[in-house]
Design an enzyme around this catalytic site. Structure first.
Site, PDB file in Angstrom:
ATOM      1  N   VAL A   1      -2.622   6.504   0.437  1.00 10.18           N
ATOM      2  CA  VAL A   1      -4.525   5.892   0.717  1.00 10.18           C
ATOM      3  C   VAL A   1      -4.714   4.275   0.900  1.00 10.18           C
ATOM      4  O   VAL A   1      -4.857   3.383   0.308  1.00 10.18           O
ATOM      5  CB  VAL A   1      -5.270   6.325  -0.508  1.00 10.18           C
ATOM      6  CG1 VAL A   1      -5.556   7.726  -0.115  1.00 10.18           C
ATOM      7  CG2 VAL A   1      -4.512   6.207  -1.921  1.00 10.18           C
ATOM      8  N   HIS A   2      -3.966   4.106   1.629  1.00  9.53           N
ATOM      9  CA  HIS A   2      -3.465   2.745   2.521  1.00  9.53           C
ATOM     10  C   HIS A   2      -4.613   1.692   1.704  1.00  9.53           C
ATOM     11  O   HIS A   2      -4.997   0.215   1.079  1.00  9.53           O
ATOM     12  CB  HIS A   2      -3.493   2.311   3.553  1.00  9.53           C
ATOM     13  CG  HIS A   2      -2.252   2.860   4.395  1.00  9.53           C
ATOM     14  ND1 HIS A   2      -0.322   2.610   4.445  1.00  9.53           N
ATOM     15  CD2 HIS A   2      -2.001   4.193   4.690  1.00  9.53           C
ATOM     16  CE1 HIS A   2      -0.192   3.246   4.125  1.00  9.53           C
ATOM     17  NE2 HIS A   2      -0.618   4.382   4.392  1.00  9.53           N
ATOM     18  N   ASP A   3      -5.872   2.043   2.465  1.00  7.72           N
ATOM     19  CA  ASP A   3      -7.499   1.461   2.024  1.00  7.72           C
ATOM     20  C   ASP A   3      -8.194   1.472   1.385  1.00  7.72           C
ATOM     21  O   ASP A   3      -8.959   0.344   0.814  1.00  7.72           O
ATOM     22  CB  ASP A   3      -8.505   1.733   3.570  1.00  7.72           C
ATOM     23  CG  ASP A   3      -7.783   2.206   4.948  1.00  7.72           C
ATOM     24  OD1 ASP A   3      -7.593   1.179   5.233  1.00  7.72           O
ATOM     25  OD2 ASP A   3      -8.414   3.241   6.105  1.00  7.72           O
TER      26      ASP A   3
ATOM     27  N   THR B   1       0.448  -1.103  -0.087  1.00  5.81           N
ATOM     28  CA  THR B   1      -0.345  -0.161   0.008  1.00  5.81           C
ATOM     29  C   THR B   1       0.850   1.194   0.120  1.00  5.81           C
ATOM     30  O   THR B   1       0.449   1.819  -0.450  1.00  5.81           O
ATOM     31  CB  THR B   1      -0.638   0.389   0.946  1.00  5.81           C
ATOM     32  OG1 THR B   1       0.049  -0.224   2.665  1.00  5.81           O
ATOM     33  CG2 THR B   1      -1.485  -1.309   1.013  1.00  5.81           C
TER      34      THR B   1
END
Ligand code: BDR
Ligand code: CA
Length: 313
Positions: free
Chosen positions: A239-241, A193
């Protein structure tokens, strides 16, 4: 047919952006959105989930679940990146604070109602709710189709301590319980990510102010860019998610490997670290798929297409 999903979130700016993407994606049927403490307190996370759903007002409202405190309390929060309210100070109204069932009950009910193998749980926060749901209903791990988790780190370092990734560090004991459970799991770790950075020009490409999504993202994203510049000197945001969500909507863009993973729950310097047995002859049994690579350009494209083209209502 759309894939039935439950999103377990600690909003959190990147959680909120991922929710925005999920709710407008025809590939997904969002059955429930369950709150968990992490980026902000459990009470704030619950409020934020309600606020986000009200703001986006999707054609079919998902069931919502309330977060409760993790057994050991939250050791940190995400205010350095997400602000004190978790949403960059967006100050969304909540028209009516509903009395919600606890997240773990909503998860159990939805998985049971949909039937064996039908539901994918996407976890974008600490694993508190999933561990509790598995404890509440011991058959649940085998009834869930897949658990896709954003968290941990395989080869790289952590982001909240030198060793630990934020989501796992917030509740390492629950993370260990989920890692060790007999469920089908996929991990999207920080190593992957972290490779995605969205640049400032995204702000000029958002849907118009007259749309719900346009108004929503224009409130959320500018504080995120500001915080990343102040904290890390970065001219862009992680914006890992949203990357974890993209692994569900576009699995063909990701390369995964089977691995044997566990979580350190008590090290003086290493609490919350994820450990993988990658020896030539491992002694641990494989227990999850782990994303090790992705077509980063195409993942960015998928995220941007979703954010700049989403809903016009
Ligand atoms: C994870 O931690 C949170 O701050 C983000 O929302 C993401 O889920 C990244 O380590
Ligand atoms: Ca999150």
């Amino acid at each position: 047919m759309a894939r039935k999903v439950i999103l377990d979130v600690d909003p959190g700016i990147d959680d909120a952006v991922a929710l925005c993407m999920a709710l407008s994606d025809p590939r997904l049927e969002v059955l429930a959105v369950t709150a968990v403490g992490g980026n902000c307190s459990p009470a704030q996370a619950t409020r934020n989930v309600q606020a986000i759903i009200e703001e986006l007002d999707p054609p079919r409202w998902p069931r919502l679940g309330a977060a409760s405190a993790p057994d050991d309390g939250l050791p940190v929060d995400g205010r350095h990146l997400c602000g004190v309210d978790g949403l960059g100070g967006a100050d969304f109204d909540v028209a009516e604070l509903h009395h919600l069932h606890p997240s773990e009950k909503v998860i159990c009910d939805q998985v049971r109602a949909a039937g064996e193998g039908a539901v994918t749980i996407i976890t974008l926060g600490p694993l508190t709710n999933i561990a509790r749901a598995f404890q509440r209903d011991p058959e649940l791990p085998s009834l869930v189709g897949q658990v896709v988790m954003m968290g941990g780190s395989v080869t790289g370092s952590g982001n909240i301590t030198p060793a630990a990734e934020f989501n796992i560090y917030c509740d390492p004991r629950c993370a260990r319980a989920v890692f060790r459970s007999h469920s089908t799991k996929t991990l999207i770790p920080l190593d992957v990510t972290n490779r995605i950075v969205l640049s400032y020009d995204l702000l000029g490409r958002l849907p118009d102010q007259s749309t719900k999504v346009g108004r929503f993202l224009r409130k959320l994203l500018p504080p995120a860019f500001r915080n990343y510049r102040q904290q890390f000197g970065l001219e862009g945001i992680h914006v890992h998610d949203t990357v974890a969500l993209t692994a569900v909507t576009h699995p063909e863009l990701f390369t995964t490997e089977e691995m044997a993973g566990d979580v350190e729950t008590s090290g003086e310097l290493t609490t919350g670290m994820t450990i993988f047995d990658r020896r030539r002859v491992p002694a641990w049994r494989h227990n999850m798929e782990v994303a090790v690579d992705m077509r980063a350009d195409q993942v960015i494209d998928a995220i941007l297409r979703s954010l700049t083209g989403v809903g016009s209502g």
